[in-house]
Write a protein that holds these residues in place. Structure first.
Motif, PDB file in Angstrom:
ATOM      1  N   GLN A   1       1.053  -1.144   0.002  1.00  0.00           N
ATOM      2  CA  GLN A   1      -0.006  -0.064   0.060  1.00  0.00           C
ATOM      3  C   GLN A   1       0.837   1.255  -0.044  1.00  0.00           C
ATOM      4  OE1 GLN A   1      -3.513   0.623  -0.014  1.00  0.00           O
ATOM      5  NE2 GLN A   1      -3.527  -1.859  -0.585  1.00  0.00           N
ATOM      6  N   LEU A  32       7.948   3.506  -8.217  1.00  0.00           N
ATOM      7  CA  LEU A  32       6.634   4.315  -8.433  1.00  0.00           C
ATOM      8  C   LEU A  32       6.588   5.154  -9.171  1.00  0.00           C
ATOM      9  CD1 LEU A  32       4.402   3.898  -6.079  1.00  0.00           C
ATOM     10  CD2 LEU A  32       5.168   5.893  -4.917  1.00  0.00           C
ATOM     11  N   CYS A  33       5.511   5.220 -10.248  1.00  0.00           N
ATOM     12  CA  CYS A  33       5.182   6.467 -11.053  1.00  0.00           C
ATOM     13  C   CYS A  33       4.056   6.974 -10.455  1.00  0.00           C
ATOM     14  CB  CYS A  33       4.219   5.689 -12.288  1.00  0.00           C
ATOM     15  SG  CYS A  33       3.806   6.855 -13.430  1.00  0.00           S
ATOM     16  N   ALA A  96      -1.666  11.044  -7.769  1.00  0.00           N
ATOM     17  CA  ALA A  96      -1.854   9.688  -7.955  1.00  0.00           C
ATOM     18  C   ALA A  96      -0.625   8.974  -8.240  1.00  0.00           C
ATOM     19  CB  ALA A  96      -2.873   9.375  -9.230  1.00  0.00           C
ATOM     20  N   HIS A  98       1.061   4.723  -9.110  1.00  0.00           N
ATOM     21  CA  HIS A  98       0.958   3.087  -9.425  1.00  0.00           C
ATOM     22  C   HIS A  98       2.555   2.588  -9.426  1.00  0.00           C
ATOM     23  CE1 HIS A  98       2.409   2.920 -13.611  1.00  0.00           C
ATOM     24  NE2 HIS A  98       1.693   4.083 -13.900  1.00  0.00           N
ATOM     25  N   GLN A  99       2.596   1.321  -8.916  1.00  0.00           N
ATOM     26  CA  GLN A  99       4.000   0.723  -8.910  1.00  0.00           C
ATOM     27  C   GLN A  99       4.275   0.294 -10.187  1.00  0.00           C
ATOM     28  OE1 GLN A  99       2.832  -1.347  -5.558  1.00  0.00           O
ATOM     29  NE2 GLN A  99       4.227  -0.381  -4.352  1.00  0.00           N
ATOM     30  N   CYS A 103       5.698   4.430 -16.581  1.00  0.00           N
ATOM     31  CA  CYS A 103       4.414   4.992 -16.314  1.00  0.00           C
ATOM     32  C   CYS A 103       3.386   4.763 -17.273  1.00  0.00           C
ATOM     33  CB  CYS A 103       5.008   6.331 -16.179  1.00  0.00           C
ATOM     34  SG  CYS A 103       5.212   7.326 -14.623  1.00  0.00           S
ATOM     35  N   SER A 111      -5.222   3.455 -14.582  1.00  0.00           N
ATOM     36  CA  SER A 111      -4.111   2.692 -14.041  1.00  0.00           C
ATOM     37  C   SER A 111      -3.240   2.865 -12.847  1.00  0.00           C
ATOM     38  CB  SER A 111      -2.805   2.763 -15.239  1.00  0.00           C
ATOM     39  OG  SER A 111      -3.342   2.261 -16.662  1.00  0.00           O
ATOM     40  N   TYR A 112      -3.780   4.170 -12.480  1.00  0.00           N
ATOM     41  CA  TYR A 112      -3.482   4.773 -11.192  1.00  0.00           C
ATOM     42  C   TYR A 112      -4.086   4.332  -9.952  1.00  0.00           C
ATOM     43  CZ  TYR A 112      -0.248   7.614 -13.940  1.00  0.00           C
ATOM     44  OH  TYR A 112       0.774   7.736 -14.894  1.00  0.00           O
ATOM     45  N   ASN A 113      -3.526   3.211  -9.252  1.00  0.00           N
ATOM     46  CA  ASN A 113      -4.767   2.866  -7.826  1.00  0.00           C
ATOM     47  C   ASN A 113      -4.269   3.549  -6.677  1.00  0.00           C
ATOM     48  OD1 ASN A 113      -1.757   1.584  -8.153  1.00  0.00           O
ATOM     49  ND2 ASN A 113      -2.748  -0.357  -7.271  1.00  0.00           N
ATOM     50  N   TYR A 114      -3.297   4.562  -6.566  1.00  0.00           N
ATOM     51  CA  TYR A 114      -3.207   5.135  -5.332  1.00  0.00           C
ATOM     52  C   TYR A 114      -3.511   6.550  -5.590  1.00  0.00           C
ATOM     53  CZ  TYR A 114      -0.755   0.884  -3.995  1.00  0.00           C
ATOM     54  OH  TYR A 114      -0.394  -0.555  -3.801  1.00  0.00           O
ATOM     55  N   TRP A 115      -4.247   7.037  -4.638  1.00  0.00           N
ATOM     56  CA  TRP A 115      -4.618   8.403  -4.762  1.00  0.00           C
ATOM     57  C   TRP A 115      -4.628   9.238  -3.683  1.00  0.00           C
ATOM     58  CZ3 TRP A 115      -6.282  10.611  -9.332  1.00  0.00           C
ATOM     59  CH2 TRP A 115      -6.407   9.645 -10.598  1.00  0.00           C
TER      60      TRP A 115
END
Length: 125
Positions: A1, A32-33, A96, A98-99, A103, A111-115
């Motif tokens: 996470q 991390l992108c 945002a 994503h790993q 990118c 595609s970006y799962n963290y915000w």
């Protein structure tokens, strides 16, 4: 996470500048992108710019030249320097991530799962 926390938003007059920051924490050992997206009232969320861990950047056409994305890998932080701000830049700006080493582009919002929670930018006279 991965957790993302934005800061630096505020109110500015047209033609002014602002710098947003986004600090990542948690599982940051992998590449991390990270990027910036924005959402104006009544509009869809749109991509602004993204940057990979190597510093490669990708900008939305309308932002390039006025906005500059950068990152400090040692601090797990990205920045968005905004110049010549216009009233139409008023929006909630989200960070945002994503790993991965490559990118997803600014158009690939899914595609970006963290915000992050977002930081408000208001451009008004």
């Amino acid at each position: 996470q991965v957790q993302l926390v934005e800061s630096g938003g505020g109110s500015v007059q047209p033609g002014g500048s602002l710098r947003l920051s986004c600090a990542a924490s948690g599982d940051t050992a992998s590449p991390l992108c990270m990027g910036w997206f924005r959402q104006a009232p009544g509009k869809e969320r749109e991509g602004v710019a993204v940057i990979d861990s190597g510093g490669y950047t990708n900008y939305a056409d309308s932002m390039e030249g006025r906005f500059r994305i950068s990152r400090d890998n040692a601090k797990n932080t990205i920045y968005l320097q905004m110049y010549s701000l216009k009233p139409e830049d008023t929006a909630l700006y989200y960070c945002a991530a994503h790993q991965g080493a490559v990118c997803a582009g600014y158009r690939s919002r899914g595609s970006y799962n963290y915000w992050g929670q977002g930081t408000q930018v208001t451009v008004s006279s």
